[in-house]
Design a protein around this motif. Sequence first.
Motif, PDB file in Angstrom:
ATOM      1  N   ASP A   1      32.655  49.932  17.175  1.00  0.00           N
ATOM      2  CA  ASP A   1      33.550  50.610  18.116  1.00  0.00           C
ATOM      3  C   ASP A   1      34.917  49.949  18.204  1.00  0.00           C
ATOM      4  O   ASP A   1      35.873  50.555  18.709  1.00  0.00           O
ATOM      5  CB  ASP A   1      32.918  50.629  19.515  1.00  0.00           C
ATOM      6  CG  ASP A   1      31.592  51.362  19.526  1.00  0.00           C
ATOM      7  OD1 ASP A   1      31.548  52.525  19.059  1.00  0.00           O
ATOM      8  OD2 ASP A   1      30.590  50.776  19.984  1.00  0.00           O
ATOM      9  N   ALA A   2      35.030  48.714  17.752  1.00  0.00           N
ATOM     10  CA  ALA A   2      36.294  47.988  17.797  1.00  0.00           C
ATOM     11  C   ALA A   2      36.232  46.823  16.826  1.00  0.00           C
ATOM     12  O   ALA A   2      35.148  46.326  16.503  1.00  0.00           O
ATOM     13  CB  ALA A   2      36.587  47.474  19.206  1.00  0.00           C
ATOM     14  N   ILE A   3      37.401  46.408  16.354  1.00  0.00           N
ATOM     15  CA  ILE A   3      37.514  45.211  15.514  1.00  0.00           C
ATOM     16  C   ILE A   3      38.322  44.173  16.274  1.00  0.00           C
ATOM     17  O   ILE A   3      39.430  44.448  16.737  1.00  0.00           O
ATOM     18  CB  ILE A   3      38.184  45.519  14.162  1.00  0.00           C
ATOM     19  CG1 ILE A   3      37.339  46.504  13.351  1.00  0.00           C
ATOM     20  CG2 ILE A   3      38.397  44.232  13.363  1.00  0.00           C
ATOM     21  CD1 ILE A   3      37.958  46.907  12.017  1.00  0.00           C
ATOM     22  N   LEU A   4      37.754  42.974  16.405  1.00  0.00           N
ATOM     23  CA  LEU A   4      38.431  41.847  17.025  1.00  0.00           C
ATOM     24  C   LEU A   4      38.771  40.840  15.935  1.00  0.00           C
ATOM     25  O   LEU A   4      37.899  40.503  15.114  1.00  0.00           O
ATOM     26  CB  LEU A   4      37.549  41.189  18.088  1.00  0.00           C
ATOM     27  CG  LEU A   4      37.549  41.808  19.486  1.00  0.00           C
ATOM     28  CD1 LEU A   4      37.083  43.255  19.470  1.00  0.00           C
ATOM     29  CD2 LEU A   4      36.690  40.979  20.430  1.00  0.00           C
TER      30      LEU A   4
ATOM     31  N   LEU B   1      41.854  47.958  18.006  1.00  0.00           N
ATOM     32  CA  LEU B   1      42.015  46.655  17.379  1.00  0.00           C
ATOM     33  C   LEU B   1      42.517  45.640  18.396  1.00  0.00           C
ATOM     34  O   LEU B   1      43.366  45.943  19.232  1.00  0.00           O
ATOM     35  CB  LEU B   1      43.009  46.733  16.221  1.00  0.00           C
ATOM     36  CG  LEU B   1      42.716  47.742  15.106  1.00  0.00           C
ATOM     37  CD1 LEU B   1      43.874  47.784  14.121  1.00  0.00           C
ATOM     38  CD2 LEU B   1      41.416  47.407  14.396  1.00  0.00           C
ATOM     39  N   PHE B   2      41.983  44.426  18.299  1.00  0.00           N
ATOM     40  CA  PHE B   2      42.404  43.306  19.129  1.00  0.00           C
ATOM     41  C   PHE B   2      42.646  42.117  18.198  1.00  0.00           C
ATOM     42  O   PHE B   2      41.931  41.951  17.213  1.00  0.00           O
ATOM     43  CB  PHE B   2      41.315  42.925  20.140  1.00  0.00           C
ATOM     44  CG  PHE B   2      40.881  44.046  21.048  1.00  0.00           C
ATOM     45  CD1 PHE B   2      41.239  44.049  22.383  1.00  0.00           C
ATOM     46  CD2 PHE B   2      40.084  45.082  20.573  1.00  0.00           C
ATOM     47  CE1 PHE B   2      40.826  45.068  23.235  1.00  0.00           C
ATOM     48  CE2 PHE B   2      39.667  46.108  21.411  1.00  0.00           C
ATOM     49  CZ  PHE B   2      40.042  46.096  22.749  1.00  0.00           C
ATOM     50  N   HIS B   3      43.629  41.285  18.534  1.00  0.00           N
ATOM     51  CA  HIS B   3      43.973  40.178  17.641  1.00  0.00           C
ATOM     52  C   HIS B   3      44.369  38.971  18.482  1.00  0.00           C
ATOM     53  O   HIS B   3      45.142  39.097  19.434  1.00  0.00           O
ATOM     54  CB  HIS B   3      45.150  40.596  16.748  1.00  0.00           C
ATOM     55  CG  HIS B   3      45.470  39.642  15.640  1.00  0.00           C
ATOM     56  ND1 HIS B   3      45.027  39.811  14.345  1.00  0.00           N
ATOM     57  CD2 HIS B   3      46.190  38.493  15.629  1.00  0.00           C
ATOM     58  CE1 HIS B   3      45.475  38.834  13.590  1.00  0.00           C
ATOM     59  NE2 HIS B   3      46.184  38.014  14.345  1.00  0.00           N
ATOM     60  N   SER B   4      43.852  37.804  18.122  1.00  0.00           N
ATOM     61  CA  SER B   4      44.246  36.576  18.826  1.00  0.00           C
ATOM     62  C   SER B   4      44.857  35.593  17.829  1.00  0.00           C
ATOM     63  O   SER B   4      44.383  35.461  16.700  1.00  0.00           O
ATOM     64  CB  SER B   4      43.041  35.936  19.524  1.00  0.00           C
ATOM     65  OG  SER B   4      42.099  35.461  18.579  1.00  0.00           O
ATOM     66  N   MET B   5      45.933  34.952  18.263  1.00  0.00           N
ATOM     67  CA  MET B   5      46.569  33.891  17.478  1.00  0.00           C
ATOM     68  C   MET B   5      46.576  32.638  18.342  1.00  0.00           C
ATOM     69  O   MET B   5      47.260  32.584  19.368  1.00  0.00           O
ATOM     70  CB  MET B   5      47.984  34.272  17.056  1.00  0.00           C
ATOM     71  CG  MET B   5      48.051  35.447  16.103  1.00  0.00           C
ATOM     72  SD  MET B   5      49.721  35.718  15.435  1.00  0.00           S
ATOM     73  CE  MET B   5      49.793  34.431  14.189  1.00  0.00           C
ATOM     74  N   MET B   6      45.829  31.658  17.936  1.00  0.00           N
ATOM     75  CA  MET B   6      45.633  30.464  18.748  1.00  0.00           C
ATOM     76  C   MET B   6      46.641  29.382  18.364  1.00  0.00           C
ATOM     77  O   MET B   6      47.021  29.240  17.202  1.00  0.00           O
ATOM     78  CB  MET B   6      44.202  29.969  18.580  1.00  0.00           C
ATOM     79  CG  MET B   6      43.155  31.008  18.945  1.00  0.00           C
ATOM     80  SD  MET B   6      41.476  30.580  18.455  1.00  0.00           S
ATOM     81  CE  MET B   6      41.162  29.186  19.527  1.00  0.00           C
TER      82      MET B   6
END
Length: 278
Positions: free
Chosen positions: A195-198, A227-232
Amino acid sequence: IVSVGNAAHLEVADYLAYLGEQYDCTCVLLYIESISDTERFAQVARSVAAKKPVVAMVGGRTAQGGSAVRNHTGGIAMPDAEAQTFLASCGVIRVKSLRHLLLAAKGFGFHPQGIGKRVLLFSNSGGPGVITTDRLIDEGMGMPPLPGAYATELAALLPPEAAVANPIDMLADAREDRFSPAFESALRHASGQFDAILMIHVVPFMVDAGPIIDELARVAKDAPMPLFHSMMGTLEHKQNWFATMESAGVAMFNDAEEMAETAAILAQYPPLKAAVTA
């Protein structure tokens, strides 16, 4: 932003009814200390929740907090368990912190209809992938296995040391020539399975993230799913990279756990909406 003060003239339900009719308002966030007319609030909330998400943080959920509510406005706070049951029956998503209320605002700003619970986690770093997986499962999300065709295609694209599973680990040295085809392959195979891509994107010193972000944004514009995206980490061009991805419709986060928590908040809306429209 509307503050009702001690609600001497208009109550939360009045403003909720108004905001429910506003086309430009796609999500309503509430901070509530007390509800004087629960029957009317429930009627209004169900009507609004059938059209758009309503998210509420209830103050005074502890005994000491309830006492503070009485000293603040003279209202009677709703006990914690009662508030949980009541808001769910109204189709309202309940959160217990201001941080989660703001995460809901961000997430629903990108995906106002919410998401399902099946998540594909796409990463270039093993440790954050493990941490985020734990958070997703703790929050009640699901992480189905990769479809066979996708696993086969991904194994051909990635180095032998990469993890071809959910979560995917493309390894820290992944550049655009690895990110882009792996992401495009995910979008081809994930529809109907997830249902979503993280995405978790850790930027090591030897990799230029700019070309990676440009490629991901290009592909994301036509993505068939949220879509969700994290940049740490502290990154020099992070603000520009966030802007590039968000202009392509991708919700961006500094922290992978916050990304997971946001996804879990959004996943609460579809079943609540279905319940109030049944």
